[in-house]
Design an enzyme around this catalytic site. Structure first.
Site, PDB file in Angstrom:
ATOM      1  N   LYS A 158     -18.082 -13.368   4.629  1.00 55.20           N
ATOM      2  CA  LYS A 158     -19.469 -12.779   5.063  1.00 55.20           C
ATOM      3  C   LYS A 158     -19.990 -12.775   3.394  1.00 55.20           C
ATOM      4  CE  LYS A 158     -18.090 -10.593   8.968  1.00 55.20           C
ATOM      5  NZ  LYS A 158     -18.209  -9.290   9.925  1.00 55.20           N
ATOM      6  N   GLY A 209      -8.346  -7.578   0.533  1.00 55.39           N
ATOM      7  CA  GLY A 209      -7.026  -7.886   1.386  1.00 55.39           C
ATOM      8  C   GLY A 209      -6.852  -9.422   1.311  1.00 55.39           C
ATOM      9  N   GLY A 243     -13.817  -3.005   0.803  1.00 54.51           N
ATOM     10  CA  GLY A 243     -15.021  -2.689   0.868  1.00 54.51           C
ATOM     11  C   GLY A 243     -15.403  -1.607  -0.122  1.00 54.51           C
ATOM     12  N   ARG A 251       0.805  -1.233  -0.159  1.00 49.94           N
ATOM     13  CA  ARG A 251       0.026   0.301   0.079  1.00 49.94           C
ATOM     14  C   ARG A 251       0.718   1.292  -0.167  1.00 49.94           C
ATOM     15  NH1 ARG A 251      -5.332  -0.616   3.671  1.00 49.94           N
ATOM     16  NH2 ARG A 251      -6.476  -2.198   2.247  1.00 49.94           N
TER      17      ARG A 251
END
Length: 426
Positions: free
Chosen positions: A202, A381, A404, A41
């Protein structure tokens, strides 16, 4: 596609520029000192920072790191990141142990053109997440121009992402522009067939993207624990497998198995032809799974393959069995579909890949994707970590570090941090 105001030499030359970066990277403790464990990053922000240096701007970098409770949480300080940038990435950076206030004002006033400051962790201040206007104004007061180079934080309505744009002219960083462009291309002009692969733990954080992408894609392959909601919705036995149940209350309540059922129903009549003549449903979930008594199982003899066509009806739920990877039939089927793709988007592992007993599904999907001649985009990630583990990360067309934010953009949303960067001429 909307047009971003991307940073140019003209708007930053000899200016003091506040740059929102995403330096939320993993740290590891070595001999009592925190060090950067993964600097990918950090590297993404380098082209924009180098553009600022080249144009004699004063670069003032701001970022969050982790979830500190108080400024006394020293393990969340950005000082080790400044050290890593200087020593490992050869970018001389001066660390300022403050985020706002006189210490920052003095450091910027003394800063020489063409140099870089890194301020302390934004989340040492609760006002950051609250998008407090006074805090945003204090951040902005140190600069003349603002650049957002943190796409992965752009779905958050925080002071450093949204609030500062009320006080400074705002521009998109080079990496942010590239990221938005790559993701928008998936929605607007994907080469067909367009194959979407969604997995992970999820379903809740993927619902919006799943609903939107299922309209755009030719086929959606579901894996990981997210597949359990689809299996449950279709009446399959899932034993003790993780499944997201109802969340929220009243009008805000969501039953994710019902959401999965609705998505299946909406696309029930849509088919893709495999091998030119075998019709497959547009939403495809595993036909078999790898199961075990727990995700910590280390003995191969305790692992079993469950063929879902012969284990459909509800059974004794006292059986201690968890679905932890897609099975061999599913791996083969998914690989064959991916091989014919024109475009692939992948977010979320197919199983608990960190355990070698449940890594085969994620590895098979990763290898199938990089073997294609398709445009291949991965995000999130966990997905990046898995592809790095299997030594294929460098073989994708584009790797999105944003999980996200990428999924929210792909759900059709204009992110809060993107709105202030839009060109007024569009």
């Amino acid at each position: 596609m909307f047009k971003l105001n991307t940073v140019t030499p003209e708007v930053i030359k000899s200016k003091t520029v506040l740059v929102r970066v995403d330096f939320n990277v993993p740290l590891t403790e070595v001999r009592g000192k925190w060090q950067v464990a993964d600097d990918r990053r950090l590297q993404r922000a380098l082209p924009t920072i180098e553009l600022l240096i080249k144009n004699h701007a004063k670069a003032v970098l701001i970022s969050h790191l982790g979830r500190p409770k108080t400024p006394e949480d020293a393990k969340y300080s950005l000082e080790p990141i400044a050290k890593h940038l200087t020593e490992k990435l050869h970018l001389p950076v001066t660390f300022v142990p403050a985020t706002v206030g006189q210490k920052v004002q003095d450091a910027v006033r003394q800063q020489q053109p063409g140099t870089v400051l890194l301020l302390e962790n934004l989340r040492y201040h609760k006002e950051e997440k609250e998008n407090d206007s006074d805090f945003a104004k204090q951040l902005a007061s140190a600069a003349e121009v603002y650049i957002n180079e943190a796409f992965s934080a752009s779905h958050r309505e925080h002071a450093s992402v949204v609030g500062v744009t009320e006080y400074l002219p705002a521009y998109a960083g080079l990496a942010l522009t590239e990221e938005v462009s790559a993701l928008h291309a998936l929605m607007e002009e994907p080469k067909r067939p367009f194959v979407v692969i969604l997995g992970g733990a999820k379903i809740s954080d993927k619902v919006g993207a799943l609903q939107n992408l299922s309209k755009l894609a030719d086929i959606v392959l579901i894996g990981g624990a997210a597949a359990n909601n689809f299996l449950k919705a279709e009446g399959f036995e899932i034993y003790r497998s993780f499944v997201e149940e109802k969340v929220g209350a009243g009008a805000a309540e969501k039953d994710y198995s019902k959401v999965a059922r609705r998505i299946i129903t909406e696309h029930k009549t849509e088919k893709i032809l495999k091998d030119g003549y075998i019709p497959l449903p547009k939403i495809l979930y595993p036909v078999d799974v790898v199961a075990a008594p727990s995700l910590d199982t280390r003995t191969e003899s305790r692992v079993k393959i469950v063929d879902l066509h012969t284990h459909m009806a509800d059974q004794d739920e006292s059986v201690q069995l968890f679905y932890l990877d897609i099975g061999p039939k599913t791996r083969r089927l998914y690989a064959e579909i991916i091989a014919k793709a024109g475009t692939v988007f992948w977010n979320g592992p197919m199983g608990v890949w960190e355990n070698p007993l449940f890594a085969a599904g994620t590895k098979a999907v990763a290898q199938a994707i990089v073997k294609t001649t398709a445009t291949t985009v991965i995000g999130g990630g966990d997905t990046i970590s898995a592809s790095h583990h299997f030594h294929v990360e460098h073989k994708f067309s584009y790797v999105s570090a944003a999980g996200g934010a990428a999924l929210e953009l792909l759900s059709g949303e204009v992110l809060p941090g993107i709105k202030p960067l839009l060109s007024k001429t569009t």
